[in-house]
Each structure stands twice: as C-alpha cells, then as structure tokens.
Write an enzyme that holds these catalytic residues in place. Structure first.
Site, PDB file in Angstrom:
ATOM      1  N   TRP A   1     -17.157   7.946   6.321  1.00  0.00           N
ATOM      2  CA  TRP A   1     -17.205   7.019   7.127  1.00  0.00           C
ATOM      3  C   TRP A   1     -17.102   5.408   6.302  1.00  0.00           C
ATOM      4  CZ3 TRP A   1     -21.439  10.549   7.446  1.00  0.00           C
ATOM      5  CH2 TRP A   1     -21.282  11.569   8.312  1.00  0.00           C
ATOM      6  N   HIS A   2     -15.973   5.507   5.510  1.00  0.00           N
ATOM      7  CA  HIS A   2     -15.581   4.492   4.751  1.00  0.00           C
ATOM      8  C   HIS A   2     -14.276   4.001   4.919  1.00  0.00           C
ATOM      9  CE1 HIS A   2     -18.858   5.855   1.446  1.00  0.00           C
ATOM     10  NE2 HIS A   2     -19.378   5.160   2.776  1.00  0.00           N
TER      11      HIS A   2
ATOM     12  N   HIS B   1     -19.462   3.365  -1.912  1.00  0.00           N
ATOM     13  CA  HIS B   1     -19.535   3.085  -0.422  1.00  0.00           C
ATOM     14  C   HIS B   1     -19.163   1.788  -0.297  1.00  0.00           C
ATOM     15  CE1 HIS B   1     -22.018   6.916   0.052  1.00  0.00           C
ATOM     16  NE2 HIS B   1     -21.952   6.849  -1.474  1.00  0.00           N
TER      17      HIS B   1
END
Length: 591
Positions: free
Chosen positions: A522-523, A567
C-alpha cells in the site's frame, strides 16, 4: 458504501471559538477561500494546519471520508488492519495482474480524515540519503536533497519514550531525530522479550548484511534495526491527530468539510489566460453524500492532495492528460500533460510463515486476552495493543554480482525489507510471519479512467512484477529471511516453514509462490511526478505547481519522481511540510 456512511459519522459540530467542521455541503455557507485543499489525507491535513498558521489566510480542507474522531480501530495501533474493507477505506481493487495469472489485488486507501495515515500500519521509515539526492538530481532542485530535506524530518517529528518505560539509550541515535514536532514517534512500546532478544542475537551472530544498525532513519538504513512507528504515546498518530489537534482546530480561519468528494478542478468566468502564463484553474467542483454538486473558489491556490490514486483521477476528469486518451472516454482535453496517471510505482508484498514455539501471547486470537489488553490500553495506553505489527526490521540489497541493472537510488538504498511478526492474526497456533516488501521496484503501472463520470472508480494497474529484477528481488528476500531464521539464535523457537512457501527452492518454484500470493504494501506513488522546470514530461515542477498553468499545486505521494526505499508516509509528511513553506513564501512575497 457511501450511503451507509451518513449513518455512522459523527454529528456536525461548530463549537464556539473552534474552527468550523462541516459534515455536509449544505452546512457550509462560504464559497470562496484563499486556499482550497482537495483531500484531507496525510499531506492535506499538514497543509491545512501549516497554512492556517497565517491568520490572514482563509483555508478550506475538503475530505471525502468521515471524521477520524471516535473510531477505535483508528486509535489502537494493533487494530490497524481492521479498517480495511470498511467505510473508512475506498475499497479499490487493481486490474487483473498479468504476473498473478489474472488475479485482482485489493488496494486499500484511507477514506477518512487523515487519509491513509489513519488506516496504515504506522511505520516511521524515512528512506535513504540516495533516495532524496536522486529526487534533487532528476528535478534540478537541490531543495529535495537529503541535506536540505533533513530539517523537515526533525520539524515534523516528536520522538517519545516507549510507554513501557524502558531505557532505550543505545537503541537509537538522538542526533537524527526531532523532539519538538507534530507527529509522535516511538520505538516499540512493548517488547516481545523472547523473540526480540533472539532477533538481536541473530543479527550479531550472522553479521554482514544482517549487522545491527543503530538507527535506520539516519539515511543509511541497511541492516537489522528496531522498527519505529507513529504510535507515540501508545496510540495511532495520523496527520489528523497530529496536525489537526483541538488547539489547531480553534483557528477561526480553518474550515474542514467532511463527507465531500472533490470531482474536478475547473476554470471559472473569473479565470484568465495569457500566452506567458496559461489558463488559471481556481475552482474545485465537489459532490457530497448524494446531495448534489457545488463549487468552491480559491483566490490564491487550489491544492490537490487526494493521493497517488485520487489526484490523477481528479486531474484526468478535469481534462489534464493525454488528449487522445481523454477524448476516447468522453472528457474534453484542456491541458496537455500526457504523464498524468503514468509512472505508478508501488511496493509489492509477500508473506512467509513459520511454525514456532512462540511464547508471546496471541492477543488477537484469544478473546479473553484481547479483552484484557483492550482494557489496559483504554486505561493507560500500555500493553500489547500499543505496538504495530513488527518490532524489528531488516533492510537488504541484491548481491553485488546480480545480473540486473540496479533499480535503487544508490548503494545506501535497500532492494527489500523483511519484517518479522510474532503470532499475528487470528490463527491460534504459535507462528512467526515474515513480511517481505520490495522497496526499490522497477515495475511501472498506471492510474486511468474508463468513463467521463468522476464518481466512477479509477482504473488501477500497478503492473506488479513486470520488471524481471523485481522477481529476482522477491526471491532474494525469501532466501534471506530463511537464512536469518536459520541462525542458532532461533534454535528451539522456529520449527519449520509453513505452506505455501515451504519447499519452494528453485527459481521456478519461488516464482510460482510469489505469483500466487503477492499483495501490496500500500505504497503507491509517482502518478503526478515532478520533473525539472520547463521539462516536456512530468506533471508538476519542483515547486509542485502544475506545469503550464496558474493556480494549481499538487502535494502528496503522487509527486515523487521515484518511490522512496521505505514506507512512504514519512516522505509525504516532509513533502507537505516543505510545500507549506514554499506556498507561504510565495504569497508573503506578493502580500
């Protein structure tokens, strides 16, 4: 999803002396502001907070989702994953992925004030010196270099002691952290004493690529380290809780409109054009909770902060993009920027599981333990629920003799990240998971549209593993976690590798495992990438102004020219902090 949302949100409040928070379009009477920020996520909340520091600025922040207030799963760190597939998630999916034999991958994005910083796993990782120096090099703006961006890391960070009260001297480097900023950061709030001790022993035993790193946020992350998070004080610290505090919300020049979706950026009758500056886009078209559309005009700037998926989606529906592609779906082309929606870059994710004699309690799998832990968290913000999914991390690179061209930013940048998690999830049997994230991917995808209706979902194609080096990095990550867990420090703790990865040894067997199981970390980034001023590619200049026009800036993860090898939330925080300073400087000079 959106029709149920109105039943679950908090009621409107406009308290005396506080900024106005509006739950729906009809509650807001004012149509014109100095700055209209479309998107109340990680970057948008920072901008609203920083710009409203200037009393003369009237600032409107528009968020598609509901408030973060009172959402327990957005407060308890270990409950983060519970927000996926709820009203607080856009519930996107990808197109069928070729490497996955047509499998569709869920693609969570925050649909709540604070955006994805309100639903993510709270990792506080900056990336490498090389990541930011590459940004500076490819944009021609030294302001994006590590040395110039470093003060913004300190500016936004409020580093805190863990809530268990232990002495962390020697576990981090205070010289690289900030202690007076907005976002509370901490090392793990509670140790997993058996596993954490074994992890450190294994790093010392193996050495080399696994050697202990005092502080991975120094710009040189490679090696094994403690894993800090935005869970300072034992609870989630999102951009909403950090930058839109009760004190900040007292500002009378700050207005927050919830449950309202920005659909297009428009020119109005007040807009103008000239040969030297191009047209001015100063109006945000919105749609709110089935109550129709409405526009808001910015007298100074519209700032698009809807994220890597949302920002290109809005731009494309506004007529920004490749003219032929826009015409093919019935959108009138207005600004020729073929790079809009291109260059989508994301970190794919794998999970390898091991049966283990883990002594740490499985909090999420035992209702009695969970109830006790939740009561402890509610009363003292201590205990196992104060941690995120991992206490430790390993960052590593492909072998130096790899036959592939290096996709990373440089020798300080990892290719993969290994995150061990003890007894995570609902499985009652003791086990150890290892999350493997590919943090320097070469694959590139797209965000596109297939209709002229801005309420239709975007078409998301990350094109995972279309670059062979990414497959090689994934194999290398699996083999390295196996090497690490084979250390003597884990004797008597790890019993065996579990299916579906167990027994996959050859490249072909590992490729089959990767294809069948990979997901996303989810980056997503880089769909509205910045490029040098005057370049005929890219979407925004290094000051984040959209090329060829006036009045519109984009500030979020979409502007990264390359994804950081980390992240992404921390990089978004500093992008927004620097953008706020650039915007203030521009408008103070004109005042």
């Amino acid at each position: 999803m959106h029709t149920l949302q109105g039943l679950l949100i908090l009621t409107t409040f406009i308290a005396p002396g506080l900024c106005a928070v509006y739950q729906q379009l009809s509650d807001l009477r004012q149509d014109e502001f100095d700055f209209v920020i479309a998107g109340g996520g990680t970057a948008g909340a920072v901008l609203a907070s920083r710009l409203s520091e200037v009393r003369g600025f009237q600032v409107l922040l528009i968020e598609a989702g509901p408030s973060n207030e009172g959402v327990l799963d957005a407060e308890v760190p270990l409950f983060a994953s519970r927000l996926h597939n709820t009203i607080y998630d856009w519930n996107f999916t990808t197109t069928p992925q070729e490497f996955a034999n047509g499998r569709i991958v869920p693609y969570a994005r925050g649909h709540i004030l604070g955006g994805s910083s309100s639903i993510n796993a709270m990792a506080y990782t900056r990336g490498s010196i090389d990541d930011y120096d590459r940004w500076a090099r490819v944009t021609g703006d030294s302001g994006w270099s590590w040395n110039k961006i470093f003060p913004y890391f300190k500016k936004h960070e409020l580093f805190m002691q863990p809530t268990d009260g232990r002495n962390i001297t020697g576990d981090f480097d205070p010289a690289v952290h900030g202690f007076d900023g907005m976002t509370r950061i901490s090392l793990p709030n509670q140790l997993q004493r058996d596993f954490d001790a074994r992890f450190i022993k294994a790093a010392d035993e193996l050495g080399g690529k696994f050697s202990y790193n005092l502080d991975m946020n120094s710009g040189k992350p490679l090696g094994s380290a403690w894993f800090p998070s935005t869970a300072g004080g034992g609870e989630r610290r999102s951009s909403a809780t950090s930058y839109l505090t009760r004190q900040i919300m007292k500002r009378k020049n700050l207005h927050v409109l919830l449950n309202t979706r920005a659909t297009r950026i428009r020119q109005t009758s007040k807009s103008h054009s000239s040969k030297s500056h191009g047209p001015e886009f100063d109006t945000v078209e919105t749609f709110g909770n089935g109550r129709g559309s409405r526009t808001f005009r910015a007298t100074k700037e519209v700032i698009l902060s809807a994220g890597t998926v949302g920002s290109p989606h809005i731009l494309l529906h506004s007529g920004f993009g490749n003219a032929k592609e826009l015409q093919s779906v019935g959108v009138k082309p207005l600004v020729n920027l073929p790079s809009v929606g291109k260059n989508l870059t994301d970190h794919p994710l794998l999970v390898v599981d091991f049966a283990a004699d883990a002594t740490e309690p499985n909090v999420l799998a035992d209702p009695t333990i969970l109830a006790e832990a939740l009561e402890q968290w509610k009363t003292s913000r201590t205990g196992p629920l104060t941690n995120t999914v991992d206490n430790n991390v390993i960052w590593g690179r492909l072998p130096a003799d790899s036959p592939f061209e290096d996709p990373s930013a440089g020798p300080n940048s990892p290719h993969w990240e290994l995150l061990p998690a003890v007894n995570l999830g609902n499985a009652p049997e003791p086990h150890l998971s290892a999350f493997i994230s590919l943090v320097s991917p070469a694959s590139r995808g797209t965000i596109s549209i297939n209709s002229s209706d801005p309420l239709d979902s975007p078409v998301i194609d990350p094109a995972f593993f279309t670059a062979p080096v990414d497959v090689a990095s994934a194999r290398d990550g699996v083999r390295n976690i196996r090497t690490f867990y084979a250390a003597k420090a884990f004797e008597g703790y790890i019993k065996s590798e579990s299916p579906p990865s167990a027994g996959a040894e050859s490249d072909e067997e590992l490729d089959a495992f990767i294809s069948a199981t990979f997901a996303t970390t989810w980056h997503p980034t880089s769909t509205v990438k910045m490029s040098p001023k005057g370049a005929d590619y890219g979407v925004v200049d290094p000051d984040l102004k959209v090329k060829g026009i006036q009045g519109l800036r984009v500030v979020d993860a979409s502007v990264m020219p390359f994804v950081v090898s980390a992240h992404t939330q921390t990089a978004v925080y500093v992008i927004a902090e620097r953008a706020a300073d650039m915007i203030k400087r521009d408008w103070h000079e004109r005042a």
